[in-house]
Scaffold this motif. Structure first.
Motif, PDB file in Angstrom:
ATOM      1  N   PRO A   1       7.527  17.533   3.122  1.00 33.27           N
ATOM      2  CA  PRO A   1       8.518  17.858   2.080  1.00 33.27           C
ATOM      3  C   PRO A   1       8.853  16.710   1.130  1.00 33.27           C
ATOM      4  O   PRO A   1       9.360  16.947   0.050  1.00 33.27           O
ATOM      5  N   ILE A   2       8.605  15.468   1.536  1.00 33.61           N
ATOM      6  CA  ILE A   2       8.887  14.323   0.663  1.00 33.61           C
ATOM      7  C   ILE A   2       7.643  13.445   0.573  1.00 33.61           C
ATOM      8  O   ILE A   2       6.787  13.452   1.453  1.00 33.61           O
ATOM      9  N   VAL A   3       7.557  12.694  -0.516  1.00 25.77           N
ATOM     10  CA  VAL A   3       6.409  11.804  -0.732  1.00 25.77           C
ATOM     11  C   VAL A   3       6.529  10.601   0.208  1.00 25.77           C
ATOM     12  O   VAL A   3       7.501   9.856   0.148  1.00 25.77           O
ATOM     13  N   GLN A   4       5.541  10.432   1.063  1.00 27.33           N
ATOM     14  CA  GLN A   4       5.537   9.316   2.005  1.00 27.33           C
ATOM     15  C   GLN A   4       4.515   8.238   1.633  1.00 27.33           C
ATOM     16  O   GLN A   4       4.565   7.134   2.159  1.00 27.33           O
ATOM     17  N   THR A   5       3.604   8.556   0.736  1.00 23.26           N
ATOM     18  CA  THR A   5       2.657   7.554   0.273  1.00 23.26           C
ATOM     19  C   THR A   5       2.150   7.948  -1.107  1.00 23.26           C
ATOM     20  O   THR A   5       2.320   9.092  -1.537  1.00 23.26           O
ATOM     21  N   ASN A   6       1.568   7.001  -1.799  1.00 22.70           N
ATOM     22  CA  ASN A   6       0.944   7.249  -3.098  1.00 22.70           C
ATOM     23  C   ASN A   6      -0.149   6.210  -3.296  1.00 22.70           C
ATOM     24  O   ASN A   6      -0.399   5.357  -2.445  1.00 22.70           O
ATOM     25  N   GLN A   7      -0.818   6.276  -4.449  1.00 22.36           N
ATOM     26  CA  GLN A   7      -1.957   5.391  -4.686  1.00 22.36           C
ATOM     27  C   GLN A   7      -1.537   3.927  -4.733  1.00 22.36           C
ATOM     28  O   GLN A   7      -2.309   3.039  -4.337  1.00 22.36           O
ATOM     29  N   VAL A   8      -0.335   3.651  -5.224  1.00 21.23           N
ATOM     30  CA  VAL A   8       0.114   2.271  -5.341  1.00 21.23           C
ATOM     31  C   VAL A   8       0.443   1.698  -3.966  1.00 21.23           C
ATOM     32  O   VAL A   8       0.039   0.585  -3.623  1.00 21.23           O
ATOM     33  N   LEU A   9       1.165   2.449  -3.148  1.00 22.48           N
ATOM     34  CA  LEU A   9       1.512   1.970  -1.811  1.00 22.48           C
ATOM     35  C   LEU A   9       0.256   1.774  -0.968  1.00 22.48           C
ATOM     36  O   LEU A   9       0.172   0.834  -0.168  1.00 22.48           O
ATOM     37  N   ALA A  10      -0.739   2.661  -1.137  1.00 24.62           N
ATOM     38  CA  ALA A  10      -1.956   2.569  -0.337  1.00 24.62           C
ATOM     39  C   ALA A  10      -2.828   1.383  -0.736  1.00 24.62           C
ATOM     40  O   ALA A  10      -3.488   0.781   0.115  1.00 24.62           O
ATOM     41  N   SER A  11      -2.850   1.029  -2.023  1.00 22.37           N
ATOM     42  CA  SER A  11      -3.758  -0.020  -2.488  1.00 22.37           C
ATOM     43  C   SER A  11      -3.064  -1.320  -2.870  1.00 22.37           C
ATOM     44  O   SER A  11      -3.719  -2.356  -2.991  1.00 22.37           O
ATOM     45  N   PHE A  12      -1.749  -1.280  -3.075  1.00 17.33           N
ATOM     46  CA  PHE A  12      -1.008  -2.470  -3.505  1.00 17.33           C
ATOM     47  C   PHE A  12       0.340  -2.522  -2.795  1.00 17.33           C
ATOM     48  O   PHE A  12       1.388  -2.576  -3.429  1.00 17.33           O
ATOM     49  N   PRO A  13       0.345  -2.513  -1.433  1.00 14.84           N
ATOM     50  CA  PRO A  13       1.622  -2.480  -0.704  1.00 14.84           C
ATOM     51  C   PRO A  13       2.474  -3.715  -0.936  1.00 14.84           C
ATOM     52  O   PRO A  13       3.704  -3.648  -0.907  1.00 14.84           O
ATOM     53  N   GLU A  14       1.823  -4.876  -1.178  1.00 19.18           N
ATOM     54  CA  GLU A  14       2.602  -6.084  -1.423  1.00 19.18           C
ATOM     55  C   GLU A  14       3.402  -5.973  -2.717  1.00 19.18           C
ATOM     56  O   GLU A  14       4.475  -6.568  -2.846  1.00 19.18           O
ATOM     57  N   GLY A  15       2.889  -5.186  -3.672  1.00 14.89           N
ATOM     58  CA  GLY A  15       3.641  -4.973  -4.905  1.00 14.89           C
ATOM     59  C   GLY A  15       4.949  -4.249  -4.632  1.00 14.89           C
ATOM     60  O   GLY A  15       6.005  -4.607  -5.176  1.00 14.89           O
ATOM     61  N   TYR A  16       4.896  -3.215  -3.796  1.00 17.60           N
ATOM     62  CA  TYR A  16       6.116  -2.502  -3.402  1.00 17.60           C
ATOM     63  C   TYR A  16       7.083  -3.430  -2.671  1.00 17.60           C
ATOM     64  O   TYR A  16       8.289  -3.433  -2.929  1.00 17.60           O
ATOM     65  N   LEU A  17       6.543  -4.216  -1.733  1.00 13.58           N
ATOM     66  CA  LEU A  17       7.396  -5.096  -0.938  1.00 13.58           C
ATOM     67  C   LEU A  17       8.091  -6.130  -1.825  1.00 13.58           C
ATOM     68  O   LEU A  17       9.320  -6.290  -1.767  1.00 13.58           O
ATOM     69  N   TYR A  18       7.322  -6.826  -2.644  1.00 12.55           N
ATOM     70  CA  TYR A  18       7.882  -7.902  -3.455  1.00 12.55           C
ATOM     71  C   TYR A  18       8.875  -7.381  -4.500  1.00 12.55           C
ATOM     72  O   TYR A  18       9.965  -7.942  -4.673  1.00 12.55           O
ATOM     73  N   SER A  19       8.514  -6.310  -5.192  1.00 14.69           N
ATOM     74  CA  SER A  19       9.394  -5.827  -6.257  1.00 14.69           C
ATOM     75  C   SER A  19      10.648  -5.156  -5.696  1.00 14.69           C
ATOM     76  O   SER A  19      11.718  -5.203  -6.312  1.00 14.69           O
ATOM     77  N   THR A  20      10.545  -4.535  -4.508  1.00 12.42           N
ATOM     78  CA  THR A  20      11.727  -3.947  -3.885  1.00 12.42           C
ATOM     79  C   THR A  20      12.699  -5.035  -3.437  1.00 12.42           C
ATOM     80  O   THR A  20      13.919  -4.914  -3.627  1.00 12.42           O
ATOM     81  N   LEU A  21      12.177  -6.095  -2.839  1.00  9.88           N
ATOM     82  CA  LEU A  21      13.038  -7.207  -2.435  1.00  9.88           C
ATOM     83  C   LEU A  21      13.678  -7.875  -3.649  1.00  9.88           C
ATOM     84  O   LEU A  21      14.862  -8.254  -3.608  1.00  9.88           O
ATOM     85  N   ALA A  22      12.928  -8.010  -4.733  1.00 11.57           N
ATOM     86  CA  ALA A  22      13.500  -8.598  -5.949  1.00 11.57           C
ATOM     87  C   ALA A  22      14.653  -7.746  -6.466  1.00 11.57           C
ATOM     88  O   ALA A  22      15.715  -8.266  -6.844  1.00 11.57           O
ATOM     89  N   ALA A  23      14.471  -6.415  -6.468  1.00 11.83           N
ATOM     90  CA  ALA A  23      15.536  -5.525  -6.929  1.00 11.83           C
ATOM     91  C   ALA A  23      16.726  -5.548  -5.986  1.00 11.83           C
ATOM     92  O   ALA A  23      17.886  -5.510  -6.421  1.00 11.83           O
TER      93      ALA A  23
ATOM     94  N   ALA B   1       8.502 -13.637  -8.745  1.00  6.39           N
ATOM     95  CA  ALA B   1       7.370 -14.540  -8.963  1.00  6.39           C
ATOM     96  C   ALA B   1       6.204 -14.171  -8.047  1.00  6.39           C
ATOM     97  O   ALA B   1       5.035 -14.214  -8.460  1.00  6.39           O
ATOM     98  N   ARG B   2       6.501 -13.783  -6.812  1.00  4.38           N
ATOM     99  CA  ARG B   2       5.437 -13.383  -5.898  1.00  4.38           C
ATOM    100  C   ARG B   2       4.758 -12.097  -6.372  1.00  4.38           C
ATOM    101  O   ARG B   2       3.542 -11.944  -6.235  1.00  4.38           O
ATOM    102  N   PHE B   3       5.568 -11.182  -6.908  1.00  4.38           N
ATOM    103  CA  PHE B   3       4.969  -9.964  -7.470  1.00  4.38           C
ATOM    104  C   PHE B   3       4.065 -10.309  -8.644  1.00  4.38           C
ATOM    105  O   PHE B   3       2.936  -9.805  -8.746  1.00  4.38           O
ATOM    106  N   ASP B   4       4.541 -11.151  -9.547  1.00  5.02           N
ATOM    107  CA  ASP B   4       3.741 -11.525 -10.722  1.00  5.02           C
ATOM    108  C   ASP B   4       2.437 -12.203 -10.299  1.00  5.02           C
ATOM    109  O   ASP B   4       1.381 -11.956 -10.901  1.00  5.02           O
ATOM    110  N   ASP B   5       2.489 -13.058  -9.288  1.00  5.26           N
ATOM    111  CA  ASP B   5       1.278 -13.727  -8.809  1.00  5.26           C
ATOM    112  C   ASP B   5       0.280 -12.727  -8.222  1.00  5.26           C
ATOM    113  O   ASP B   5      -0.923 -12.789  -8.498  1.00  5.26           O
ATOM    114  N   ALA B   6       0.794 -11.800  -7.399  1.00 11.32           N
ATOM    115  CA  ALA B   6      -0.085 -10.824  -6.751  1.00 11.32           C
ATOM    116  C   ALA B   6      -0.715  -9.887  -7.778  1.00 11.32           C
ATOM    117  O   ALA B   6      -1.925  -9.633  -7.744  1.00 11.32           O
TER     118      ALA B   6
END
Length: 329
Positions: free
Chosen positions: A252-274, A290-295
């Protein structure tokens, strides 16, 4: 150990909660049984409605991901469990719950991160016009235009490698094959107005460059390809946001997508920044940004290198407007 691998939205929330110090607390009620596959219905030992709400996250161990609560009744709790956390347990078992305030802040931070990432360019987000089962294509209407796909973020390349359906009598089946270059909306309207001045070669074994652009909710092409023509569309797709409603009873809810599957560090870094930005911790927020920008910078660098190593070096233009010139002596 499953919580150490970000393979679902639940895992992402669990990792963020662990990092920011959101401490789960045990509830006085227990789970006596669990049924279902990716959506589990947990039978409880007492009425859970006063301690668990939809939107909370509950689990069985600090070493495993917590699961999103979808629905609560007087005897059951329904959770989204793609990682199978509630399967194969010995019942009754305890319930650990993340603080509701922390869960809400993490969910808000994930959405802010997704809004930041909605225009990123990843290989996993590219459409596949050659897919044998579900290719990404456009079909022109009676005006020779095509609706913009709902999942399109921005176009990369449109092309037509099948024979035109409305070619003159006696034409061979050798072409042309057409590549559509994107131009501005004002330019495509101008070219559309002089469309009748374009030469239309048929039976020419060549790849030809034409034009397209967005006007309103449709794509406009020049020269006009005609009605019911299939154009293959290669484009960058938008991705569904995590925890969004799917309309699927099984998931019933989205548990994954193309970004989470291929770029999980992007989700982690940008979520922590927010998250740290929301909590007025500027130093930590800047660190994770900065870690998101580097990755992502490494991905962009490789992407741009691939783009500029080659190019459309063998395309010739046959569609040229007639240019009438007069000279007087």
């Amino acid at each position: 150990m499953a919580a150490q691998f970000i393979q679902s939205a639940n895992s992402l929330v669990s990792r963020i909660a662990s990092w920011v110090g959101a401490i789960p607390s045990p509830l006085s009620i227990t789970v006596t049984n669990a049924t279902g596959s990716t959506t589990k219905v947990l039978t409880t030992s007492a009425n859970p409605t006063s301690v668990v709400l939809p939107g909370d996250f509950i689990g069985v161990s600090t070493m495993l991901p917590y699961t999103a609560v979808l629905q609560v009744t007087s005897t059951t709790i329904t959770v989204s469990d793609p990682d199978g956390i509630w399967a194969g347990l010995s019942y009754p078992t305890i319930i650990l719950k993340l603080p509701s305030q922390s869960s809400m802040e993490i969910m808000t931070s994930i959405q802010l991160a997704e809004m930041k990432m909605r225009v990123i360019e990843l290989p996993a987000l590219r459409s596949d016009p050659y897919d044998p089962l579900n290719p990404s294509i456009l079909t022109t209407d009676s005006q020779g235009m095509a609706e913009i796909p709902a999942d399109m973020n921005w176009p990369i390349l449109f092309f037509q490698d099948a024979q035109p359906s409305q070619q003159p009598a006696g034409a061979t089946n050798m072409g042309p094959w057409i590549v559509y270059d994107r131009v501005g909306d004002r330019e495509i309207i101008r070219r559309r107005m002089i469309d009748q001045l374009y030469i239309r070669p048929f039976g020419v074994p060549r790849v030809i460059r034409a034009s397209f652009s967005e006007v309103g909710g449709r794509y406009v092409f020049t020269p006009n390809p005609g009605e019911n023509v299939t154009i293959k569309a290669y484009y960058q797709r938008a991705f569904p946001f995590l925890f969004g409603v799917t309309g699927d009873a099984m998931t019933p809810i989205v548990q994954t997508n193309q970004v989470l599957a291929s770029f999980p560090e992007g989700y982690l870094y940008s979520t922590l920044a927010a998250f740290y930005d929301k909590n007025k911790n500027t130093e930590e927020s800047q660190k994770w940004n900065a870690r998101f920008d580097d990755a992502y910078g490494l991905i962009q660098d490789q992407n741009f290198k691939d783009k500029w190593r080659g190019g459309d070096q063998h395309l010739t233009s046959e569609f040229q407007p007639r240019n009438y010139r007069y000279s007087f002596k």
